[in-house]
Design an enzyme around this catalytic site. Structure first.
Site, PDB file in Angstrom:
ATOM      1  N   LYS A 261       0.840  -1.207   0.000  1.00 36.47           N
ATOM      2  CA  LYS A 261       0.000   0.000   0.000  1.00 36.47           C
ATOM      3  C   LYS A 261       0.871   1.251   0.000  1.00 36.47           C
ATOM      4  O   LYS A 261       1.718   1.428   0.863  1.00 36.47           O
ATOM      5  CB  LYS A 261      -0.904  -0.020   1.232  1.00 36.47           C
ATOM      6  CG  LYS A 261      -1.648   1.281   1.540  1.00 36.47           C
ATOM      7  CD  LYS A 261      -2.372   1.149   2.871  1.00 36.47           C
ATOM      8  CE  LYS A 261      -2.879   2.482   3.384  1.00 36.47           C
ATOM      9  NZ  LYS A 261      -3.493   2.349   4.740  1.00 36.47           N
ATOM     10  N   ASP A 266      -2.282  10.322   4.283  1.00 40.64           N
ATOM     11  CA  ASP A 266      -3.668   9.930   4.525  1.00 40.64           C
ATOM     12  C   ASP A 266      -4.322  10.868   5.535  1.00 40.64           C
ATOM     13  O   ASP A 266      -4.099  10.767   6.736  1.00 40.64           O
ATOM     14  CB  ASP A 266      -3.726   8.485   5.046  1.00 40.64           C
ATOM     15  CG  ASP A 266      -5.160   8.007   5.240  1.00 40.64           C
ATOM     16  OD1 ASP A 266      -6.073   8.625   4.654  1.00 40.64           O
ATOM     17  OD2 ASP A 266      -5.355   7.025   5.973  1.00 40.64           O
ATOM     18  N   LYS A 273      -9.530  12.376   9.609  1.00 42.99           N
ATOM     19  CA  LYS A 273      -8.913  11.910  10.851  1.00 42.99           C
ATOM     20  C   LYS A 273      -8.809  13.057  11.849  1.00 42.99           C
ATOM     21  O   LYS A 273      -8.781  14.230  11.467  1.00 42.99           O
ATOM     22  CB  LYS A 273      -7.492  11.389  10.571  1.00 42.99           C
ATOM     23  CG  LYS A 273      -7.384  10.132   9.754  1.00 42.99           C
ATOM     24  CD  LYS A 273      -5.922   9.776   9.538  1.00 42.99           C
ATOM     25  CE  LYS A 273      -5.766   8.520   8.704  1.00 42.99           C
ATOM     26  NZ  LYS A 273      -6.214   7.308   9.410  1.00 42.99           N
ATOM     27  N   ASP A 284       2.015   6.184   5.754  1.00 48.16           N
ATOM     28  CA  ASP A 284       0.974   5.285   5.266  1.00 48.16           C
ATOM     29  C   ASP A 284       1.359   4.605   3.959  1.00 48.16           C
ATOM     30  O   ASP A 284       0.582   3.816   3.420  1.00 48.16           O
ATOM     31  CB  ASP A 284      -0.352   6.050   5.101  1.00 48.16           C
ATOM     32  CG  ASP A 284      -1.569   5.174   5.341  1.00 48.16           C
ATOM     33  OD1 ASP A 284      -1.435   4.142   6.043  1.00 48.16           O
ATOM     34  OD2 ASP A 284      -2.651   5.510   4.847  1.00 48.16           O
ATOM     35  N   GLU A 345      -9.316   3.515   3.092  1.00 50.25           N
ATOM     36  CA  GLU A 345      -8.916   3.644   1.689  1.00 50.25           C
ATOM     37  C   GLU A 345      -7.879   2.627   1.263  1.00 50.25           C
ATOM     38  O   GLU A 345      -7.790   2.274   0.089  1.00 50.25           O
ATOM     39  CB  GLU A 345      -8.398   5.066   1.423  1.00 50.25           C
ATOM     40  CG  GLU A 345      -6.931   5.333   1.733  1.00 50.25           C
ATOM     41  CD  GLU A 345      -6.574   5.138   3.196  1.00 50.25           C
ATOM     42  OE1 GLU A 345      -5.444   4.706   3.468  1.00 50.25           O
ATOM     43  OE2 GLU A 345      -7.417   5.413   4.071  1.00 50.25           O
ATOM     44  N   ARG A 347      -7.579  -0.569   1.722  1.00 51.45           N
ATOM     45  CA  ARG A 347      -8.122  -1.808   1.160  1.00 51.45           C
ATOM     46  C   ARG A 347      -8.661  -1.606  -0.250  1.00 51.45           C
ATOM     47  O   ARG A 347      -8.739  -2.554  -1.039  1.00 51.45           O
ATOM     48  CB  ARG A 347      -9.203  -2.361   2.091  1.00 51.45           C
ATOM     49  CG  ARG A 347     -10.441  -1.509   2.255  1.00 51.45           C
ATOM     50  CD  ARG A 347     -11.235  -1.843   3.490  1.00 51.45           C
ATOM     51  NE  ARG A 347     -10.526  -1.450   4.717  1.00 51.45           N
ATOM     52  CZ  ARG A 347     -10.974  -1.675   5.945  1.00 51.45           C
ATOM     53  NH1 ARG A 347     -12.136  -2.296   6.120  1.00 51.45           N
ATOM     54  NH2 ARG A 347     -10.298  -1.280   6.991  1.00 51.45           N
TER      55      ARG A 347
END
Length: 497
Positions: A261, A266, A273, A284, A345, A347
């Site tokens: 990933k 993020d 968040k 991330d 996001e 996944r």
């Protein structure tokens, strides 16, 4: 990233004219004991070395480093005693203990030109790895340089011409450098590492290693229907990328797919968040960094495997063009996903990458990501969780523990699948509750893998980034987990199939 110059020496440790000499100490049942390889040093020391160290407060515990003038018949200027922790019942010390002690010593050897280590007597490869990892620093963005890492380290061995010792030095160095490559990528701030620049850096590293590279920009992603990657990247002015890297093996070689990933930052998107700690979301993309570094390592060590990496890269930002809770995305391959939370996001980009990787019909698929905060809740900051097909999941977890990264196998309970049902699409990207969040994410990913592929996902949400103080060979910031696990998996597949 600067690696110390590493070499083997068969000169007796007491006779090494170096700036610093590293020895191991052990936390024995009756107090401090000297570790493997320290006997000659003790006999040349002026006095009872064990007693002197004890008087300085040493007890051999992990991460303990004690410095003292060498003296006596020792040619070194400084003696550095590093703790190996508690030994096993048979008196031996583990590879991870050696790795960690070597790392702690390397961190303490600042502004030292030339050092030598006796820890090779316990485990040469681990001593080398720990030294490379512990000497790491990232100072690219500092206006003034800090303390310099040790420049050169010699490892005391019985025979410098021993092929096994030479192999341990080469392999330990290569794996340590791969971890540090991942750390460099993770620690690069997101204003400089965004999807396009990340793709460029990955391509440069891969091509320099002799690997084949393909980069899909936003137009190519749209043409081929990568709805997950495009959806996540819609809110950013910096469009997404998909990078494919291939290490070609022999015709009969096993085929391995690696996926990481690469969310370069993020915010959570529209499902924003909290502000506290959001700066750590620069990490991330740790899964992608690890996969890129592992591909370079695969080329350097020339694994007899056909390994292909599929690395999705996107920035998850809130804006007028961002994807929303309630949107339905058509993923690569045609499945549809209802987005209930834009902060789930990872996944979505992984699902596109998995579907593409499966088209190559790999024998094994290994993917990794900072997938869920639920991993940290379940296993803490240092223990990755491994999900996937049962047999391969357990194999990967065991190899991870052997490599010192400590992963733990996690289940994929069938009763959680129903909670991913969507009122509109083939499935939703999250469940309606907070229970078993890591497992639900694994079940989501399984929908895109299918039943016939041996598959493992390594969730590194906590272990990928150290926000606390350095320890052992682990610095503050990006850790490079799970490069050593993936290297161990590739080596194991190459040997056993």
């Amino acid at each position: 990233m600067t690696t110390p110059k590493l070499a083997l020496t068969d000169t007796a440790p007491a006779k090494l004219a170096v700036d610093a000499l590293v020895i191991g100490t052990v936390q024995g049942a009756d107090g401090l004991e000297l570790g493997p390889g320290a006997e000659q040093v003790a006999s040349a020391f002026d006095g009872d070395l064990r007693q002197v160290l004890s008087s300085l407060g040493a007890n051999g515990k992990a991460d303990e480093v004690i410095k003292l003038p060498a003296g006596g018949k020792l040619k070194a200027a400084l003696l550095v005693a590093t703790g190996l922790g508690k030994p096993a019942a048979d008196g031996s010390v583990s590879a991870e203990s050696v790795r960690r002690a070597s790392g702690a010593a390397a961190r303490a050897l600042t502004d030292v030109e030339h050092a030598a280590s006796t820890l090779a007597a316990a485990d040469l490869a681990a001593a080398v790895q720990g030294t490379v990892l512990g000497s790491y620093s990232f100072a690219e963005y500092r206006s003034k340089p800090g303390s310099a890492a040790v420049t050169a380290v010699d490892f005391a061995v019985a025979d410098t011409k021993d092929s096994a010792a030479a192999s341990a030095l080469k392999g330990g160095t290569a794996i340590g450098e791969a971890v540090n490559t991942a750390r460099d990528l993770i620690n690069t701030p997101p204003n400089d590492l965004f999807p396009a620049s990340f793709a460029d850096r990955a391509s440069e590293l891969a091509r320099a290693a002799g690997l084949d590279v393909e980069v899909l920009d936003e137009q190519a992603l749209r043409k081929h229907g990568y709805g997950g990657i495009l959806g996540v990247g819609e809110g950013s002015s910096r469009p997404p990328r998909l990078v494919r890297i291939r290490h070609k093996g022999p015709k009969s070689a096993k085929k391995v797919a690696l996926i990481g990933k690469g969310i370069t930052f993020d915010t959570g998107g529209i499902s924003l968040k909290p502000g506290a700690g959001m700066d750590e979301m620069t990490s991330d993309m740790s899964g992608a960094a690890g996969v890129v570094a592992t591909m370079v390592l695969a080329a350097k060590l020339n694994y007899p495997l056909d390994v292909t990496a599929t690395v999705p890269m996107a920035e998850n930002m809130p804006s007028g063009t961002a994807y929303r809770p309630g949107d339905v995305l058509r993923m690569y391959g045609g499945k549809t996903v209802e987005v209930l939370n834009t902060d789930a996001e990872g996944r979505l980009v992984l699902a596109d990458a998995i579907t593409r990787a499966i088209e190559d019909e790999p024998d094994y698929l290994v993917e990794t990501s900072t997938l869920t905060g639920a991993q940290v809740v379940a296993l803490g900051k240092r223990t990755p969780g491994v999900m996937g097909s049962d047999e391969f999941r357990d194999r990967v977890a065991q190899l991870s523990r052997n490599a010192g990264e400590g992963a733990w196998p996690m289940p994929l309970p069938e009763e959680l699948r129903g909670e991913l049902d969507s009122k509109l699409a083939d499935l939703a990207n999250v469940t309606g509750n907070r229970w078993g969040g890591m497992l639900a994410a694994g079940i989501f990913l399984r929908e895109f893998v299918g039943e016939s592929t041996a598959w493992a996902h390594i969730d590194i949400a906590g272990p990928a980034y150290n926000s606390g103080s350095p320890w052992g060979y682990t610095p503050k910031g990006g850790t490079g987990v799970p490069v050593r696990t993936m290297a161990a998996v590739l080596a194991d597949i190459a040997e056993h199939g």
